[in-house]
Scaffold this active site. Structure first.
Site, PDB file in Angstrom:
ATOM      1  N   THR A   1     115.583  55.306  73.664  1.00 26.13           N
ATOM      2  CA  THR A   1     114.274  55.811  74.179  1.00 26.13           C
ATOM      3  C   THR A   1     114.203  57.323  74.181  1.00 26.13           C
ATOM      4  OG1 THR A   1     113.903  53.870  75.321  1.00 26.13           O
ATOM      5  CG2 THR A   1     112.566  55.729  75.817  1.00 26.13           C
TER       6      THR A   1
ATOM      7  N   HIS B   1      89.709  29.373  55.160  1.00 27.60           N
ATOM      8  CA  HIS B   1      90.927  29.499  56.162  1.00 27.60           C
ATOM      9  C   HIS B   1      90.388  29.658  57.785  1.00 27.60           C
ATOM     10  CE1 HIS B   1      94.066  30.547  53.086  1.00 27.60           C
ATOM     11  NE2 HIS B   1      92.954  30.848  52.482  1.00 27.60           N
TER      12      HIS B   1
ATOM     13  N   CYS C   1      92.868  25.562  51.973  1.00 28.00           N
ATOM     14  CA  CYS C   1      92.533  26.141  50.953  1.00 28.00           C
ATOM     15  C   CYS C   1      93.599  25.483  49.675  1.00 28.00           C
ATOM     16  CB  CYS C   1      93.130  27.723  51.076  1.00 28.00           C
ATOM     17  SG  CYS C   1      92.101  28.805  49.826  1.00 28.00           S
TER      18      CYS C   1
ATOM     19  N   GLU D   1      96.888  51.519  66.379  1.00 25.34           N
ATOM     20  CA  GLU D   1      98.135  51.529  66.219  1.00 25.34           C
ATOM     21  C   GLU D   1      98.722  52.003  64.964  1.00 25.34           C
ATOM     22  OE1 GLU D   1      99.261  47.122  66.074  1.00 25.34           O
ATOM     23  OE2 GLU D   1     101.401  47.854  65.418  1.00 25.34           O
TER      24      GLU D   1
ATOM     25  N   GLU E   1      92.186  29.192  60.162  1.00 28.25           N
ATOM     26  CA  GLU E   1      93.289  29.832  61.082  1.00 28.25           C
ATOM     27  C   GLU E   1      92.748  31.390  61.295  1.00 28.25           C
ATOM     28  OE1 GLU E   1      93.539  28.979  57.974  1.00 28.25           O
ATOM     29  OE2 GLU E   1      95.274  30.142  56.837  1.00 28.25           O
TER      30      GLU E   1
HETATM   31  N1  GLN Z   1      95.798  29.572  44.831  1.00 28.07           N
HETATM   32  C1  GLN Z   1      94.531  28.964  45.116  1.00 28.07           C
HETATM   33  C2  GLN Z   1      93.363  29.803  44.875  1.00 28.07           C
HETATM   34  O1  GLN Z   1      93.593  31.050  44.316  1.00 28.07           O
HETATM   35  C3  GLN Z   1      94.550  28.839  46.843  1.00 28.07           C
HETATM   36  C4  GLN Z   1      94.437  30.163  47.398  1.00 28.07           C
HETATM   37  C5  GLN Z   1      94.678  30.006  49.014  1.00 28.07           C
HETATM   38  O2  GLN Z   1      95.356  29.024  49.312  1.00 28.07           O
HETATM   39  N2  GLN Z   1      94.242  30.802  49.911  1.00 28.07           N
HETATM   40  O3  GLN Z   1      92.218  29.528  44.749  1.00 28.07           O
END
Ligand code: GLN
Length: 585
Positions: free
Chosen positions: A195, A533, A387, A144, A535
């Site tokens: 287009t 994370h 986090c 992409e 997610e």
């Molecule tokens: N600011 C925090 C750190 O650097 C949390 C980072 C985040 O939430 N991705 O550790």
């Protein structure tokens, strides 16, 4: 699969306006080709000069997606991973910054043997080299190109992909162009002119698209397809409608019904089985019929731009899918809880059955987040801290339970007497902000008899873990997981014992015992925070266990409020909440 044992390349460009959903279209092509048994890869070429989006403000760029190998990438890679089985790497997101950086470094080393270093061929060769490297060994590579045709920035990328057809042969390279076909109310007509212009622009630089995907609010009638075909020099059945859909997860099916995947394999002259799309059909059908609703408050500071929390947003939807409920995500600006009327404003959380504080950087809005966390803890509302959300969970606990009134994260207060979150040893003295955080996949051990253990154990089989190999039950009975990180600060081990003594549980720890990865609270129905994370590893087909169980807990909480038996009935849209407690902090 591929007769010639050669990689085939699909280049996807966009025209007319941005935000047409090029990333979703590319990801859907990925999903369809995988469903046809092809071994694919995907790559995003971004024309900006930043080496990666890691240092960009979320308002500028939206979410920064993180791969296992620690690349900070464009959020489209998140879509690619959610729609396919791919686990991408640094190679899958190429920016102008990286290309120029490499070429200039080569020039300094003398690699170009005294030649004048130019966009063509040096920049374009570097681009082609990296596209080939990222595609090695695959049947099909879907690439992409970011931005909109006509932008000055994307010209070197477009020139490089133009050359691809010459280099690789016409059967091996396919150009797909995504445009907009607006419906003009006053004229009661769909308009093809934008287009036509955008394809003209592409052809002026030597790229002839073979397939045109038209974003429209309705299915294009045959006469419009024929008109586009004639003016843009493509076959009428290569004019594909990408109709606005209720959910992005409807798009693979919708494009399949337009015969996009058959056209692609016809043009690429590749053999592939007919696609098995049952899972996508299930998801798409389910999303349309879910009746019950659970409201989750996401308290953060980038709430006005949903793009900043793209993966988070999707993961909550995946969690809902796994629980057969619709998730209503209520984004709340944490600064709302910082004014004089903060107690009043906190009441806005009353309709919510779960609260989530996502990742973030910088001190703005922190006090509001702490108040929201306190509210969830003291009202027994399911809480999920990611986090920064986990770090603040420990700060709130220190201040309000452990009596460390001025506890803070070193990120927000360098002279706090109690830095319960502090700077990681290896981060001290780092001056360069780009790519220097703790990034990418790290293992974490989860002991038995914890909420975290139950969550991962229960969902072990159904987690992306089994495709991405990230949940392992060890011989000692503990669980080992692998999750993606992006942070600079960590829990300060000096405080471990006092937290533990008061019922705070450290339920995820790095294998060397040094870094806290997950924490939770014993005397709370569902209160958990993770330093990583999750997610970034959730997909509709494999919802992440933490998101799935967060939604389960929120549904249970809601049913409790409604006086319903969780087993008998799920949720109801209208409910009156019990009065909640807003203690002063
Ligand atoms: N600011 C925090 C750190 O650097 C949390 C980072 C985040 O939430 N991705 O550790």
């Amino acid at each position: 699969m591929n007769d010639m044992n050669k990689t085939k390349y699909i280049f996807i460009t966009g025209g007319v306006v941005s935000s047409l959903g090029k990333g979703i279209a590319a990801s859907s092509i990925g999903a369809l080709l995988e469903a046809r048994g092809l071994n694919i890869t995907m790559q995003k070429l971004d024309p900006y000069i930043n080496v990666d989006p890691g240092t960009m403000n979320p308002f500028q760029h939206g979410e920064v997606f993180v791969t296992d190998d620690g690349a900070e990438t464009d959020l489209d890679l998140g879509h690619y991973e959610r729609f396919t089985s791919l686990s991408l790497t640094k190679k899958n997101n190429l920016t102008s910054g990286q290309v120029y950086d490499a070429v200039i470094n080569n020039e300094r080393k003398g690699t170009y043997l005294g030649k004048t270093v130019q966009v063509i061929p040096h920049i374009t060769d570097e681009i082609k080299k990296r596209v080939i490297e990222a595609s090695e060994g695959k049947d099909v590579a879907i690439i992409e190109i970011g931005g909109t045709v006509g932008d000055i920035e994307s010209l070197p990328f477009l020139e490089a992909i133009r050359q691809f057809k010459l280099d690789k042969g016409k059967d091996n390279v396919l150009y797909v162009h995504l445009t907009l076909v607006p419906f003009i109310k006053a004229a009661d007509e769909l308009k093809t002119k934008p287009t036509q212009h955008s394809v003209k622009e592409l052809r002026a630089i030597g790229i002839e698209p073979s397939i045109i995907i038209c974003r429209a609010d309705r299915v294009l009638p045959q006469d419009i397809r024929e008109k586009i075909a004639l003016f843009c020099n493509v076959e009428a059945d290569a004019v594909i409608t990408a109709k606005d859909e209720e959910s992005i997860y409807d798009v693979p099916i919708s494009l399949h019904l337009e015969r996009l995947d058959s056209k692609i394999i016809e043009y690429l002259n590749i053999w592939a089985k007919s696609p098995d799309l049952n899972e996508w059909i299930n998801i798409s059908g389910k999303l349309k019929t879910l009746k019950n609703l659970v409201t989750i408050a996401v308290v953060g500071k980038y709430v006005n731009l949903k793009e900043s929390y793209k993966s988070l947003n999707e993961s909550l939807i995946h969690g809902g899918l796994a629980n057969d409920v619709n998730v209503n995500i209520k984004y709340v600006n944490s600064e709302d809880f910082e004014g004089d009327n903060w107690r009043e404003r906190l009441k806005e959380l009353e309709g919510c059955s779960g609260l989530l504080v996502p990742g973030g950087f910088g001190s703005r809005g922190i006090n509001g987040m702490l108040r929201a966390i306190h509210y969830a803890r003291t009202n027994n509302i399911p809480y999920f801290g990611i986090c920064l959300g986990m770090q603040l969970m420990t700060v709130e606990y220190a201040r309000n339970v452990l009596g460390l009134k001025d506890a803070n994260s070193y990120e927000f207060d360098e002279i706090t007497p109690d830095p319960v979150i502090s700077i990681m040893e290896e981060q001290k003295g780092i001056g360069n902000m780009g790519g220097t955080m703790r990034l990418g996949a790290y293992p974490c051990i989860i002991p038995k008899n914890t909420l975290a253990y139950n969550i991962y154990f229960k969902n072990n089989k159904k987690y992306a873990g089994d495709k991405k190999n990230c949940v392992k039950i060890q011989s000692d009975g503990n669980i080992s997981i692998s999750e993606r990180h992006r942070h600079r600060f960590e829990f300060n081990n000096k405080y471990r014992e006092i937290y533990k003594a008061s019922g705070f549980v450290f339920s995820g720890i790095s294998p060397d015992g040094n870094l806290i990865e997950i924490c939770e609270l014993k005397n709370h129905p569902w209160y958990i925070g993770c330093q990583f994370h999750p997610e970034f590893k959730s997909s509709p087909l494999y919802p992440h266990p933490l998101f799935k169980e967060f939604i389960t807990a929120s549904v249970k909480y809601l049913n409790g409020l409604l006086g319903l038996d969780a087993k008998k009935s799920k949720t109801r849209n209208n409910h009156k909440n019990k009065k909640r407690n807003i203690a002063p902090i």
